[in-house]
Design a protein around this motif. Structure first.
Motif, PDB file in Angstrom:
ATOM      1  N   PRO A  83       0.807  -1.225   0.000  1.00  7.89           N
ATOM      2  CA  PRO A  83       0.000   0.000   0.000  1.00  7.89           C
ATOM      3  C   PRO A  83       0.840   1.275   0.000  1.00  7.89           C
ATOM      4  CG  PRO A  83      -0.949  -1.603   1.499  1.00  7.89           C
ATOM      5  CD  PRO A  83       0.372  -2.161   1.059  1.00  7.89           C
ATOM      6  N   GLU A  84       1.965   1.256   0.706  1.00  8.50           N
ATOM      7  CA  GLU A  84       2.846   2.433   0.712  1.00  8.50           C
ATOM      8  C   GLU A  84       3.417   2.684  -0.677  1.00  8.50           C
ATOM      9  OE1 GLU A  84       4.523   2.338   5.324  1.00  8.50           O
ATOM     10  OE2 GLU A  84       5.570   1.218   3.752  1.00  8.50           O
ATOM     11  N   VAL A 101      -6.005  11.437  -9.608  1.00  4.15           N
ATOM     12  CA  VAL A 101      -5.253  10.251  -9.191  1.00  4.15           C
ATOM     13  C   VAL A 101      -5.908   9.656  -7.945  1.00  4.15           C
ATOM     14  CG1 VAL A 101      -3.020   9.387  -8.423  1.00  4.15           C
ATOM     15  CG2 VAL A 101      -3.128  11.192 -10.156  1.00  4.15           C
ATOM     16  N   THR A 102      -6.272   8.377  -8.040  1.00  2.83           N
ATOM     17  CA  THR A 102      -6.971   7.704  -6.950  1.00  2.83           C
ATOM     18  C   THR A 102      -6.308   6.366  -6.660  1.00  2.83           C
ATOM     19  OG1 THR A 102      -9.067   8.693  -7.671  1.00  2.83           O
ATOM     20  CG2 THR A 102      -9.187   6.816  -6.157  1.00  2.83           C
ATOM     21  N   VAL A 103      -5.962   6.148  -5.404  1.00  3.36           N
ATOM     22  CA  VAL A 103      -5.421   4.849  -4.988  1.00  3.36           C
ATOM     23  C   VAL A 103      -6.596   3.979  -4.564  1.00  3.36           C
ATOM     24  CG1 VAL A 103      -3.940   3.637  -3.358  1.00  3.36           C
ATOM     25  CG2 VAL A 103      -3.247   5.879  -4.260  1.00  3.36           C
ATOM     26  N   CYS A 104      -6.750   2.851  -5.233  1.00  6.00           N
ATOM     27  CA  CYS A 104      -7.913   1.997  -4.968  1.00  6.00           C
ATOM     28  C   CYS A 104      -7.512   0.548  -4.728  1.00  6.00           C
ATOM     29  CB  CYS A 104      -8.903   2.079  -6.136  1.00  6.00           C
ATOM     30  SG  CYS A 104      -8.168   1.808  -7.758  1.00  6.00           S
ATOM     31  N   ALA A 112      -6.506  -3.287 -10.303  1.00  8.26           N
ATOM     32  CA  ALA A 112      -6.332  -1.838 -10.435  1.00  8.26           C
ATOM     33  C   ALA A 112      -5.947  -1.255  -9.082  1.00  8.26           C
ATOM     34  CB  ALA A 112      -7.612  -1.187 -10.943  1.00  8.26           C
ATOM     35  N   ASP A 113      -4.692  -0.853  -8.935  1.00  6.73           N
ATOM     36  CA  ASP A 113      -4.227  -0.269  -7.683  1.00  6.73           C
ATOM     37  C   ASP A 113      -4.349   1.258  -7.696  1.00  6.73           C
ATOM     38  OD1 ASP A 113      -3.510  -2.730  -6.531  1.00  6.73           O
ATOM     39  OD2 ASP A 113      -1.627  -2.736  -7.655  1.00  6.73           O
ATOM     40  N   VAL A 114      -4.111   1.862  -8.859  1.00  6.19           N
ATOM     41  CA  VAL A 114      -4.187   3.317  -8.986  1.00  6.19           C
ATOM     42  C   VAL A 114      -4.902   3.660 -10.290  1.00  6.19           C
ATOM     43  CG1 VAL A 114      -2.893   5.493  -9.062  1.00  6.19           C
ATOM     44  CG2 VAL A 114      -1.977   3.557  -7.770  1.00  6.19           C
ATOM     45  N   GLN A 127      -1.315  -1.172 -12.118  1.00  5.67           N
ATOM     46  CA  GLN A 127      -1.116  -2.196 -11.098  1.00  5.67           C
ATOM     47  C   GLN A 127       0.312  -2.057 -10.592  1.00  5.67           C
ATOM     48  OE1 GLN A 127      -0.662  -6.854 -11.337  1.00  5.67           O
ATOM     49  NE2 GLN A 127      -2.843  -6.361 -11.215  1.00  5.67           N
ATOM     50  N   CYS A 128       0.463  -1.992  -9.267  1.00  3.42           N
ATOM     51  CA  CYS A 128       1.777  -1.811  -8.645  1.00  3.42           C
ATOM     52  C   CYS A 128       2.267  -3.131  -8.052  1.00  3.42           C
ATOM     53  CB  CYS A 128       1.703  -0.758  -7.551  1.00  3.42           C
ATOM     54  SG  CYS A 128       1.247   0.899  -8.122  1.00  3.42           S
ATOM     55  N   LYS A 129       3.525  -3.455  -8.315  1.00  2.00           N
ATOM     56  CA  LYS A 129       4.147  -4.658  -7.776  1.00  2.00           C
ATOM     57  C   LYS A 129       5.378  -4.248  -6.973  1.00  2.00           C
ATOM     58  CE  LYS A 129       1.546  -7.947  -9.553  1.00  2.00           C
ATOM     59  NZ  LYS A 129       0.774  -8.856  -8.674  1.00  2.00           N
TER      60      LYS A 129
END
Length: 208
Positions: A83-84, A101-104, A112-114, A127-129
Motif C-alpha cells: 500500500p505504501e 489520481v486515486t489509490v484503490c 487496479a491499484d491506482v 497495477q503496482c508490484k
C-alpha cells in the motif's frame, strides 16, 4: 432510568444555555464600556490567527517539499509495504501532471491499484508490484493484468509498475502485443527523478 437520563440531559442543556447567555452579556457589556480596547483585542486575535495560519502553511509546504525530495529516490521503495508503494507511485503521477489520481488497491480491486487521467486525457489503470529488487515480476502477473485492465476497468493506458524487474520471456512479448506499458526499476527511477512519465513504450530493463 431512561426518564432520569433525559431529565439530566435537559438540566445540562439548560445550564449551558444560561452560562452561554451570561458570557454573551459580559462580552456585550465589555464592548460597550471599552470599545477601543475591544477593537484592539479583536485586531490582536486576528493578527495572531493570521500568523499561526501562515506558519502552518509554511510548515506544510516544507513537509511537501521534503516528501517530494524523498520520493525522487527509488531506494525508498525497497522498505515500503505494498500500500505504501501504491501511495508513493500516486504521488509520482500527481507530480508528473496526471489528474484525478486515486489509490484503490486492496481486496477486490481486480488488478487496479491506482486510477488516473493522463495529461492528454486518457484513462490510466495501474497495477503496482512492490518486490525485493531480486524478485522479478513474471509473465503470469502480466497476463492477469492484461485480462482486466481494459475489459474490467476501461483503461486507455494499462501500466504495470514495479520497483524490481520483469522476467524475460513471453510476458514481455504479451505486453508488447496487448500494448501494456511495463515500468521496471530503471524506468521508474528515471521517472521519479525527472518527472517525465514512461508512457507509450515498454520500459527497458525487462531482460536484465
Amino acid at each position: 432510568m431512561a426518564g432520569g437520563g433525559r431529565s439530566a440531559n435537559g438540566w445540562a442543556l439548560a445550564l449551558c444555555a444560561v452560562v452561554g447567555f451570561v458570557l454573551l452579556r459580559m462580552v456585550i457589556d465589555f464592548v460597550q464600556r471599552h470599545p477601543y480596547w475591544s477593537a484592539l483585542l479583536v485586531s490582536l486575535v486576528v493578527m495572531a490567527a493570521a500568523t499561526v495560519g501562515l506558519l502552518i502553511s509554511k510548515q506544510r509546504a516544507r513537509e511537501r517539499a521534503d516528501q517530494a525530495q524523498r520520493d525522487r529516490l527509488i531506494a525508498v521503495t525497497d522498505t515500503m509495504s505494498g500500500p505504501e508503494f501504491e501511495q508513493w507511485f500516486a504521488r509520482i503521477l500527481v507530480a508528473s501532471g496526471f489528474r484525478n489520481v486515486t489509490v484503490c488497491g486492496g481486496p477486490g480491486d481486480r488488478g487496479a491499484d491506482v486510477l488516473a487521467i493522463a495529461p492528454d486525457g486518457r484513462r490510466v489503470v495501474v497495477q503496482c508490484k512492490r518486490q525485493s529488487p531480486s524478485n522479478r515480476v513474471g509473465s503470469a502477473a502480466i497476463q492477469r493484468f492484461a485480462g482486466t485492465c481494459r475489459v474490467i476497468h476501461g483503461g486507455d493506458i494499462c501500466m504495470l509498475v514495479t520497483n524490481s524487474f520483469f522476467t524475460a520471456g513471453d510476458g514481455i512479448q504479451i505486453a508488447r502485443q496487448l500494448n501494456i506499458t511495463l515500468v521496471d526499476r530503471d524506468a521508474l527511477e528515471m521517472w521519479a527523478w525527472t518527472g517525465r512519465p514512461a508512457l507509450g513504450s515498454i520500459a527497458g530493463g525487462g531482460s536484465h
